[in-house]
Design a protein around this motif. Sequence first.
Motif, PDB file in Angstrom:
ATOM      1  N   PRO A 159       0.830  -1.223   0.000  1.00  0.00           N
ATOM      2  CA  PRO A 159       0.000   0.000   0.000  1.00  0.00           C
ATOM      3  C   PRO A 159       0.855   1.261   0.000  1.00  0.00           C
ATOM      4  O   PRO A 159       0.969   1.970   1.001  1.00  0.00           O
ATOM      5  CB  PRO A 159      -0.813  -0.145   1.290  1.00  0.00           C
ATOM      6  N   ARG A 162      -1.089   7.004  -1.672  1.00  0.00           N
ATOM      7  CA  ARG A 162      -2.017   7.725  -0.814  1.00  0.00           C
ATOM      8  C   ARG A 162      -3.146   8.281  -1.672  1.00  0.00           C
ATOM      9  O   ARG A 162      -2.896   8.916  -2.697  1.00  0.00           O
ATOM     10  CB  ARG A 162      -1.289   8.866  -0.086  1.00  0.00           C
ATOM     11  N   SER A 163      -4.363   8.027  -1.293  1.00  0.00           N
ATOM     12  CA  SER A 163      -5.499   8.486  -2.081  1.00  0.00           C
ATOM     13  C   SER A 163      -5.491  10.008  -2.171  1.00  0.00           C
ATOM     14  O   SER A 163      -5.411  10.696  -1.147  1.00  0.00           O
ATOM     15  CB  SER A 163      -6.811   8.021  -1.452  1.00  0.00           C
ATOM     16  N   THR A 166      -8.873  11.126  -0.275  1.00  0.00           N
ATOM     17  CA  THR A 166      -9.066  10.960   1.168  1.00  0.00           C
ATOM     18  C   THR A 166      -7.795  11.236   1.967  1.00  0.00           C
ATOM     19  O   THR A 166      -7.863  11.481   3.167  1.00  0.00           O
ATOM     20  CB  THR A 166      -9.546   9.537   1.486  1.00  0.00           C
ATOM     21  N   VAL A 168      -5.648   9.057   2.642  1.00  0.00           N
ATOM     22  CA  VAL A 168      -5.340   7.831   3.381  1.00  0.00           C
ATOM     23  C   VAL A 168      -4.550   6.880   2.483  1.00  0.00           C
ATOM     24  O   VAL A 168      -4.849   6.737   1.298  1.00  0.00           O
ATOM     25  CB  VAL A 168      -6.638   7.141   3.857  1.00  0.00           C
ATOM     26  N   THR A 169      -3.545   6.230   3.047  1.00  0.00           N
ATOM     27  CA  THR A 169      -2.785   5.226   2.309  1.00  0.00           C
ATOM     28  C   THR A 169      -3.614   3.952   2.209  1.00  0.00           C
ATOM     29  O   THR A 169      -4.078   3.424   3.216  1.00  0.00           O
ATOM     30  CB  THR A 169      -1.455   4.924   3.013  1.00  0.00           C
ATOM     31  N   THR A 170      -3.820   3.459   0.987  1.00  0.00           N
ATOM     32  CA  THR A 170      -4.678   2.298   0.769  1.00  0.00           C
ATOM     33  C   THR A 170      -3.968   1.258  -0.088  1.00  0.00           C
ATOM     34  O   THR A 170      -3.040   1.591  -0.830  1.00  0.00           O
ATOM     35  CB  THR A 170      -5.979   2.713   0.040  1.00  0.00           C
ATOM     36  N   MET A 174      -7.763  -1.244  -4.024  1.00  0.00           N
ATOM     37  CA  MET A 174      -8.969  -0.717  -3.387  1.00  0.00           C
ATOM     38  C   MET A 174      -9.714   0.205  -4.357  1.00  0.00           C
ATOM     39  O   MET A 174      -9.099   0.903  -5.165  1.00  0.00           O
ATOM     40  CB  MET A 174      -8.606   0.045  -2.120  1.00  0.00           C
ATOM     41  N   SER A 176     -13.971   2.215  -4.902  1.00  0.00           N
ATOM     42  CA  SER A 176     -15.313   2.440  -4.377  1.00  0.00           C
ATOM     43  C   SER A 176     -16.239   2.790  -5.524  1.00  0.00           C
ATOM     44  O   SER A 176     -15.796   3.012  -6.660  1.00  0.00           O
ATOM     45  CB  SER A 176     -15.305   3.574  -3.346  1.00  0.00           C
TER      46      SER A 176
END
Length: 208
Positions: A159, A162-163, A166, A168-170, A174, A176
């Motif tokens: 991972p 980083r998005s 958001t 956030v590191t995903t 991933m 949606s």
Amino acid sequence: MFDEEKEDSQEYWRLQFDLLKVDPRVWAADSDSLMRSFNLLAEQHTRDLGDNIRRAVQSAGAPVPRIPEIGANAMMLGALAMEVLFKGIALSQREVQESLAREDKAVAKRLWSHHLSDISALAGLELTGDELAICRQLEIFATWAGRYSTPKWAKDMEPLRRSPWTGVTTPPNMYSNVDFVRIRNLNARYRPLLPKMPDVRLGLSSGR
């Protein structure tokens, strides 16, 4: 006689290949087909999510039959739709056509890949930061995440990204339902750069 017919046939198909490879209508049709397939799977995936919630409530914790997840497959089809669209736009550029005619290996390597961000640059497109971000995400689904649970190399599962939305590191695979909207927006912006496909007559008589 057979050899001559075979040679004529090979020449015919070589000519067809050369013509179709740079015909923007062919790329537009292929991209539209892939985009339709993406939309069908994305819509079904959204319905599946709702069904899973209802089944979870109704089952009161009891096991329920598994519904195979198809969202990643939808992401792959969206990636291929945009890849084909960008390739068609790139092949509409005279510079790219001339480079391929000269058998320029550097241009060919950039074009015949799954690297959407690089193909878009070759096509002369100026993508926004958000568009580049979704393209880099789609590259992952085109190369492995839309087909397999694991990539060829373990490092590709790390991972590291980083998005941009958001922060956030995903994990790289991933996604949606919001990503489905981003794909549709990306397609809507650049699809007009290739010819609109004409309406067709289905051949059904309405005389009675």
